[in-house]
Design a protein around this motif. Structure first.
Motif, PDB file in Angstrom:
ATOM      1  N   VAL A  41       0.797  -1.228   0.265  1.00  0.00           N
ATOM      2  CA  VAL A  41      -0.226  -0.162   0.055  1.00  0.00           C
ATOM      3  C   VAL A  41       1.142   1.278  -0.544  1.00  0.00           C
ATOM      4  N   ALA A  42       1.842   0.897   1.046  1.00  0.00           N
ATOM      5  CA  ALA A  42       2.938   2.476   1.045  1.00  0.00           C
ATOM      6  C   ALA A  42       3.886   2.821  -1.080  1.00  0.00           C
ATOM      7  N   GLY A  43       3.500   0.989  -1.360  1.00  0.00           N
ATOM      8  CA  GLY A  43       4.292   1.669  -2.588  1.00  0.00           C
ATOM      9  C   GLY A  43       3.949   2.091  -3.292  1.00  0.00           C
ATOM     10  N   ILE A  44       2.531   1.917  -3.743  1.00  0.00           N
ATOM     11  CA  ILE A  44       1.249   2.054  -4.205  1.00  0.00           C
ATOM     12  C   ILE A  44       1.168   3.944  -4.047  1.00  0.00           C
ATOM     13  N   GLY A  45       1.275   4.075  -2.703  1.00  0.00           N
ATOM     14  CA  GLY A  45       0.768   5.441  -2.782  1.00  0.00           C
ATOM     15  C   GLY A  45       2.596   6.477  -3.243  1.00  0.00           C
ATOM     16  N   ILE A  46       2.949   5.861  -2.808  1.00  0.00           N
ATOM     17  CA  ILE A  46       4.459   6.991  -3.691  1.00  0.00           C
ATOM     18  C   ILE A  46       4.525   6.687  -5.061  1.00  0.00           C
ATOM     19  N   LEU A  47       3.734   5.621  -5.653  1.00  0.00           N
ATOM     20  CA  LEU A  47       3.899   5.495  -6.935  1.00  0.00           C
ATOM     21  C   LEU A  47       3.242   6.615  -7.883  1.00  0.00           C
ATOM     22  N   ALA A  48       2.055   6.427  -7.071  1.00  0.00           N
ATOM     23  CA  ALA A  48       0.846   7.366  -8.058  1.00  0.00           C
ATOM     24  C   ALA A  48       1.579   9.063  -7.165  1.00  0.00           C
ATOM     25  N   ILE A  49       1.538   9.087  -6.197  1.00  0.00           N
ATOM     26  CA  ILE A  49       2.454  10.325  -5.741  1.00  0.00           C
ATOM     27  C   ILE A  49       3.047  10.826  -7.160  1.00  0.00           C
ATOM     28  N   GLY A  50       4.390   9.930  -7.130  1.00  0.00           N
ATOM     29  CA  GLY A  50       5.316  10.188  -8.566  1.00  0.00           C
ATOM     30  C   GLY A  50       4.838  10.407  -9.653  1.00  0.00           C
ATOM     31  N   ILE A  51       4.318   9.510  -9.938  1.00  0.00           N
ATOM     32  CA  ILE A  51       2.522   9.275 -11.265  1.00  0.00           C
ATOM     33  C   ILE A  51       2.758  11.407 -11.732  1.00  0.00           C
ATOM     34  N   MET A  52       1.751  11.717  -9.867  1.00  0.00           N
ATOM     35  CA  MET A  52       0.697  12.932 -10.538  1.00  0.00           C
ATOM     36  C   MET A  52       1.962  14.560 -10.162  1.00  0.00           C
ATOM     37  N   GLY A  53       3.407  13.645  -9.498  1.00  0.00           N
ATOM     38  CA  GLY A  53       4.037  15.043  -9.463  1.00  0.00           C
ATOM     39  C   GLY A  53       5.055  14.981 -11.126  1.00  0.00           C
ATOM     40  N   PHE A  54       4.638  13.852 -11.906  1.00  0.00           N
ATOM     41  CA  PHE A  54       5.565  13.996 -13.422  1.00  0.00           C
ATOM     42  C   PHE A  54       4.400  14.915 -14.188  1.00  0.00           C
ATOM     43  N   ILE A  55       3.012  14.252 -14.301  1.00  0.00           N
ATOM     44  CA  ILE A  55       2.221  14.612 -14.870  1.00  0.00           C
ATOM     45  C   ILE A  55       2.366  15.952 -14.874  1.00  0.00           C
ATOM     46  N   ILE A  56       2.530  16.919 -13.374  1.00  0.00           N
ATOM     47  CA  ILE A  56       1.979  18.377 -13.311  1.00  0.00           C
ATOM     48  C   ILE A  56       3.367  18.758 -13.962  1.00  0.00           C
TER      49      ILE A  56
END
Length: 67
Positions: A41-56
């Motif tokens: 769950v923590a890994g998925i959360g970190i990955l999701a935040i990273g993807i959102m940061g990349f999109i921004i």
């Protein structure tokens, strides 16, 4: 420093330590399955935040260069 202030600070330190010790007594080591679930769950959360940061980043830096 007078003794009443010293007493009050010692009481607050003592009560804080008691609260922390109570939590440590209630804590237990997670099972392997529980640990793996939390890690996923923590890994998925970190990955999701990273993807959102990349999109921004793409939206704010790269797209204006193309327009």
């Amino acid at each position: 420093m007078d003794s009443s202030k010293l007493n009050i600070s010692m009481d607050s330190i003592s009560s804080g330590l008691r609260a922390h010790l109570r939590v440590l007594k209630l804590a237990k080591k997670p099972s392997r399955e529980e640990f793996l679930t939390i890690a996923k769950v923590a890994g998925i959360g970190i990955l999701a935040i990273g993807i959102m940061g990349f999109i921004i980043y793409i939206a704010m830096v790269e797209i204006p260069k193309l327009v």
